[in-house]
Design a protein around this motif. Structure first.
Motif, PDB file in Angstrom:
ATOM      1  N   GLU A  85      25.757 -24.773 -37.854  1.00 41.23           N
ATOM      2  CA  GLU A  85      25.414 -25.287 -39.226  1.00 41.23           C
ATOM      3  C   GLU A  85      25.959 -26.531 -39.743  1.00 41.23           C
ATOM      4  N   GLU A  86      25.255 -27.539 -40.530  1.00 41.83           N
ATOM      5  CA  GLU A  86      25.912 -28.495 -41.088  1.00 41.83           C
ATOM      6  C   GLU A  86      26.561 -27.939 -42.486  1.00 41.83           C
ATOM      7  N   PRO A  87      27.776 -28.559 -42.872  1.00 37.18           N
ATOM      8  CA  PRO A  87      28.367 -27.864 -44.053  1.00 37.18           C
ATOM      9  C   PRO A  87      27.613 -28.490 -45.242  1.00 37.18           C
ATOM     10  N   GLY A  88      27.669 -27.585 -46.285  1.00 41.97           N
ATOM     11  CA  GLY A  88      26.817 -27.772 -47.446  1.00 41.97           C
ATOM     12  C   GLY A  88      27.652 -28.792 -48.438  1.00 41.97           C
ATOM     13  N   PRO A  89      27.016 -29.458 -49.535  1.00 40.12           N
ATOM     14  CA  PRO A  89      27.767 -29.948 -50.410  1.00 40.12           C
ATOM     15  C   PRO A  89      29.055 -29.490 -50.872  1.00 40.12           C
ATOM     16  N   VAL A  90      29.941 -30.367 -51.314  1.00 37.89           N
ATOM     17  CA  VAL A  90      31.013 -29.855 -51.904  1.00 37.89           C
ATOM     18  C   VAL A  90      31.047 -30.026 -53.452  1.00 37.89           C
TER      19      VAL A  90
END
Length: 476
Positions: free
Chosen positions: A243-248
């Motif tokens: 999965e793509e990492p979420g926002p920081v």
């Protein structure tokens, strides 16, 4: 206001938890006493410890002589702190002689370095526990009950205690600390924190917001977000493989989230690092009325060569630029600092650079102390502690005198103005006066007005000041 000798105050505080919903079925009949020394993080940790043990049926007490389990939460920032702890442990030892079943333990920053001394050589304690091992306390106490001494000083890369709801000790019911991160990656050469608290890791922002919201609903009106370096707060939600990492979520975003809990919840934070505080954070502070206009920005030294030896990773010019940014974006912001005098090889001219930095910034208040070499730090390994004590103390006196002038000068700029103040309680000197702090973290004292109570915001017209306090009256 000025403080000597250190940001980590010498005095201790011991607290009694307020048990509003005690479950008698859970009680194990044993009493817990916790005494805390040092920084705000230590006091926050003690609240976590209290929560863990109250969940196992302990009750709290203010009197260590009647306790079954006695903990002292320690600080290693200064050399004499260890002797103070050792003296206190000997007092506990006398109480234990009258109550052989008493368990005595050391928590916190001294745990790793002094575990052998406390446990084996001096036999002053039964249990030693580091800052990342508090969940193991019930098991360790059980081992002591069975006749063994117990220790757990393992550091963690994941532990943040995010799921634990701290028990508020010695609370005024108005202000509270929220730990947002643990550990430190900065490796300042004079500091033991990276070795005693481990690597930096940030807590889930949703758990922070939830804790702030719960505190607000419980009647609290101010929270202080705590971290060794809050400006480096950074959280990315874990994701499944592929999965793509979420926002920081950075510190500016977290500040905005907490400020959004309710406009009546004041938000403070500590401590900032000059290398990491961004304009984004400053603009967020300026945007929200309930984010207090106050920044603790440790300078340590005003000289670039000394800052390099300290491994502070900024120089004199960088620090001054950050102060300029604060003054530009938040003109009414209060600024405080930490200053070390007599660091390794510091010359008289370099000491005067610190004095000139103080003249440039004009800090509202400062925590000032003479350099004290701490075993195991980079400075202790690399540099000779070569400044004589009398020179360290002389330079400290000069710094303190200069800060005394600046503190009074800053206080005088607040006289003749109206300040929004959160009533925190009665003044220590008079039960006919309230006290509370303004946005800039300055204490304000004013007569009790029957229309208002602790936890209310009031507008106070300040008509005079002492060397450390603003004095005024409530205005409509």
């Amino acid at each position: 206001m000025f403080e000597i000798p250190t940001k980590e105050h010498d005095e201790s505080r011991q607290g009694e938890a307020v048990l509003l919903e005690k479950d008698p079925k859970k009680s194990n009949g044993r009493k817990l006493y916790i005494e805390s020394y040092g920084c705000q993080m230590n006091f926050s940790d003690s609240e976590i410890v209290a929560s863990i043990l109250l969940d196992k049926g302990f009750e709290t007490t203010r009197d260590y002589k009647e306790a079954d389990v006695v903990f002292i939460n320690t600080c290693s920032i200064r050399e004499n702190a260890e002797q103070r702890v050792r003296n206190r442990l000997k007092e506990f030892e006398s109480a234990k002689a009258k109550n052989p079943g008493m368990v005595v333990g050391v928590l916190g920053c001294m745990a790793e370095r002094l575990k052998s001394k406390f446990l084996e050589e001096e036999k002053l304690v039964d249990v030693v526990v580091g800052p990342d091992a508090y969940r193991d306390l019930p098991n360790l106490i059980e081992k002591v009950d069975e006749g063994s001494r117990a220790v757990n000083v393992l550091l963690s890369r994941e532990e943040t205690y995010a799921d634990i709801n701290p028990v508020r000790l010695n609370t005024n019911g108005v202000t509270a600390f929220i730990s947002i991160m643990r550990g430190c990656d900065n490796m300042c050469s004079f500091c033991v924190v990276p070795f005693t608290r481990g690597r930096e890791r940030s807590r889930d922002p949703q758990s922070i917001v939830r804790e702030a919201r719960d505190l607000f609903h419980a009647g609290y009106r101010e929270v202080t977000l705590l971290g060794q370096n809050v400006d480096s707060y950074k959280y990315t939600a874990p994701v499944a493989e592929g999965e793509e990492p979420g926002p920081v979520v950075n510190f500016a975003a977290l500040l905005e989230m907490v400020a959004g809990v309710d406009p009546l919840l004041r938000v403070r934070f500590s401590t900032s690092h000059p290398k990491d505080i961004t304009d984004e954070v400053l603009y967020t502070m300026a945007k929200y009325e309930n984010i207090c206009k106050y920044i603790h920005l440790p300078v340590q030294s005003g000289n670039s060569r000394i800052l390099k030896l300290m491994n502070r990773t900024y120089d004199r010019e960088w620090y001054m630029e950050r102060v300029d940014a604060i003054r530009r974006i938040i003109p009414d912001c209060g600024i405080s600092t930490d200053i070390i005098t007599g660091f390794c090889s510091e010359t008289e001219a370099e000491h005067h650079d610190t004095l000139s930095m103080m003249d440039y910034v004009k800090y509202d208040f400062a925590y000032m102390f003479a350099y004290s070499e701490r075993p195991g730090t980079l400075a202790a390994k690399r540099y000779a502690d070569d400044i004589p004590e009398e020179i360290k103390k002389q330079r400290l006196t000069e710094v303190v005198d200069r800060q005394r002038e600046h503190s009074l000068e800053r206080l005088q700029t607040y006289v003749g103005k109206v300040h929004k103040v959160l009533i925190e309680g009665l003044s220590k000197r008079s039960d006919t006066d309230y006290c509370g702090r303004n946005d800039q973290n300055t204490m304000v004292v004013f007569p009790v007005d029957g229309r208002y109570r602790v936890g209310d915001y009031v507008q106070v017209y300040v008509d005079r000041c002492t060397s450390a306090t603003l004095i005024g009256t409530i205005v409509d």
